[in-house]
Write an enzyme that holds these catalytic residues in place. Structure first.
Site, PDB file in Angstrom:
ATOM      1  N   PHE A 163     -11.975  58.925  18.354  1.00 15.97           N
ATOM      2  CA  PHE A 163     -11.072  58.639  17.154  1.00 15.97           C
ATOM      3  C   PHE A 163     -10.288  59.685  16.604  1.00 15.97           C
ATOM      4  CE2 PHE A 163     -13.822  54.944  17.743  1.00 15.97           C
ATOM      5  CZ  PHE A 163     -12.973  54.093  17.913  1.00 15.97           C
ATOM      6  N   CYS A 164      -8.892  59.838  16.797  1.00 15.10           N
ATOM      7  CA  CYS A 164      -8.471  60.865  15.814  1.00 15.10           C
ATOM      8  C   CYS A 164      -7.108  60.474  15.365  1.00 15.10           C
ATOM      9  CB  CYS A 164      -8.104  62.070  17.008  1.00 15.10           C
ATOM     10  SG  CYS A 164      -6.769  61.665  18.017  1.00 15.10           S
ATOM     11  N   ALA A 165      -6.290  61.189  14.810  1.00 12.12           N
ATOM     12  CA  ALA A 165      -5.021  60.675  14.200  1.00 12.12           C
ATOM     13  C   ALA A 165      -4.075  59.894  14.950  1.00 12.12           C
ATOM     14  CB  ALA A 165      -4.187  61.936  13.707  1.00 12.12           C
TER      15      ALA A 165
END
Length: 102
Positions: free
Chosen positions: A7-9
């Site tokens: 999960f990232c931006a």
């Protein structure tokens, strides 16, 4: 099969790392499913993963992610900044698999 969520931006910066992790898993004969998501989708996909890894750029969300993951016994951790920066798929894969074993 171990299902790993990164999960990232926006879910894009982790896509290259996902590819490297998949290549490493294939080379070692490890049965995994690895996908990248924007952090906003954690609650939507939580029932479809065995471990959650946060990109270093969203490490401030770890407390929020733990609140979502821990009740479902899903380990969650921030990806090591150096491994992320070097796109070290082998190390990140190893880290994810170690979290699942705990």
């Amino acid at each position: 099969m171990v299902k790993i969520g990164l999960f990232c931006a926006a879910g894009m910066s982790t896509s290259m790392l996902v590819t490297k992790m998949k290549n490493e898993a294939k080379a070692k004969g490890i049965d995994v499913e690895i996908n990248a998501y924007p952090e906003s989708e954690l609650e939507k996909v939580i029932d479809n993963i065995d471990v959650a890894l946060l990109g270093p750029q969203v490490k401030f969300l770890l407390t929020k992610a733990k609140a979502v993951c821990e009740p479902k016994n899903i380990p969650v951790e921030v990806i090591n900044t150096m491994d992320y920066g070097m796109m070290n798929g082998a190390k990140v894969l190893e880290s994810a698999l170690n979290l699942v074993k705990k």
